[in-house]
Design a protein around this motif. Structure first.
Motif, short mmCIF file in Angstrom:
data_model
loop_
_atom_site.label_atom_id
_atom_site.label_comp_id
_atom_site.label_asym_id
_atom_site.label_seq_id
_atom_site.Cartn_x
_atom_site.Cartn_y
_atom_site.Cartn_z
N ILE A 62 0.84 -1.19 0.00
CA ILE A 62 0.00 0.00 0.00
C ILE A 62 0.88 1.25 0.00
CG2 ILE A 62 -1.88 1.20 1.15
CD1 ILE A 62 -2.50 -1.63 -0.02
N LYS A 81 -0.44 3.47 4.58
CA LYS A 81 0.68 3.68 3.68
C LYS A 81 1.94 3.03 4.25
CE LYS A 81 3.37 7.39 1.45
NZ LYS A 81 3.46 8.84 1.24
N TRP A 103 -7.27 3.52 -1.42
CA TRP A 103 -5.84 3.39 -1.19
C TRP A 103 -5.12 3.19 -2.52
CZ3 TRP A 103 -6.19 -1.60 2.30
CH2 TRP A 103 -6.36 -2.74 1.52
N GLU A 105 -2.60 0.89 -4.37
CA GLU A 105 -2.15 -0.50 -4.19
C GLU A 105 -1.29 -1.00 -5.34
OE1 GLU A 105 -4.37 -4.70 -5.00
OE2 GLU A 105 -5.41 -3.34 -3.61
#
Length: 287
Positions: A62, A81, A103, A105
């Motif tokens: 992430i 993160k 997010w 990814e």
């Protein structure tokens, strides 16, 4: 290759996504024990997965945003993160950004007998989120792996698999580092970057910029922690990788040299003899 549930791009993220899969028959690869089947970059992912099962392994890194991860109805783990987690066969997994969130990814789906070797040594607690931090250098390494995978070249695809192994090993080691060791941790980050970039051009200035330091600081850091000047250290790592390829694959020496960034095979052979004591072909024949 094992199948994977597919979703429309618009269901995954409102932003453009990038997915690259293996473009050749895996029988053409020289390292059958580890194959990357697919890679993806999903910026702005909004899709959540519930009660998901998988037929092959994958890691998810992430690079921004936050969310959750849960294995087999266990505790819900926070993801943010700089976190890494795995999906794998035989488990039911829930994961994704928080409701209404997103997010950034990166994922890599892989398979092969090498995974069992990892599980028997350094790949542990695969059902727990790993906090490995964020470095622009790692994004550069993942982008380089994308290029290798989509090249269609067996040698380059094998190179991507080797980078995958090195990256995961270094991430797992980093997740175990004691806190409060800023200088040592920075050195580890730099050395990990070098070790996982053997198949990419290594420029001192670019390397220093990725780690937010002057080139002189970079050179001093590498020398202090390895005992070798920067370029000497890089050559040594590449020659060790050459030894491994000579013994574990049937790749022509020219292909090995090209893959490691030495277009001049004669220079490559002289360099290998300098560090290994024998010419590449003699080293392979002797072993």
């Amino acid at each position: 290759m094992t199948p994977m549930t597919r979703f429309l791009d618009s269901m995954i993220s409102p932003q453009p996504i990038r997915i690259v899969d293996l473009k050749i028959d895996s029988s053409k690869l020289s390292i059958p024990s580890l194959t990357i089947n697919e890679m993806g970059h999903l910026p702005g992912r909004t899709l959540q997965r519930s009660q998901a099962t998988f037929e092959s392994w994958a890691f998810l890194y992430i690079a921004g945003g936050s969310g959750f991860y849960r294995v087999n109805q266990g505790p819900v783990q926070h993801v943010e993160k700089g976190c890494l987690f795995f999906v794998f066969p035989g488990s039911v997994i829930d994961f994704g950004p928080k409701e209404g969130g997103h997010w950034d990814e990166y994922y890599v789906r892989f398979e092969g007998s090498r995974i069992q070797e990892w599980l028997g040594s350094w790949l542990v607690q695969t059902d727990i989120v790993k906090h490995v931090g964020f470095e622009e250098a790692w994004i550069a390494q993942l982008d380089a792996m994308f290029l290798l995978l989509e090249s269609g070249s067996p040698t380059q695809i094998d190179g991507a698999a080797l980078q995958l192994e090195a990256m995961l090993f270094n991430w797992m080691a980093k997740s175990k580092l004691p806190q409060g060791q800023a200088t040592t941790s920075k050195a580890v980050d730099v050395l990990q970057d070098i070790a996982t970039s053997l198949y990419s051009p290594l420029n001192a200035e670019q390397l220093a910029n990725r780690h937010h330091m002057a080139v002189s600081t970079l050179r001093r850091l590498v020398s202090q922690h390895t005992g070798y000047p920067l370029h000497d250290y890089i050559h040594r790592l590449k020659m060790e990788e050459t030894k491994r390829l000579l013994l574990s694959t049937d790749l022509p020496i020219k292909e090995i040299a090209d893959a490691l960034g030495y277009p001049d095979e004669s220079y490559f052979s002289r360099l290998f003899k300098k560090y290994g004591g024998l010419a590449p072909r003699h080293y392979r024949a002797r072993s």
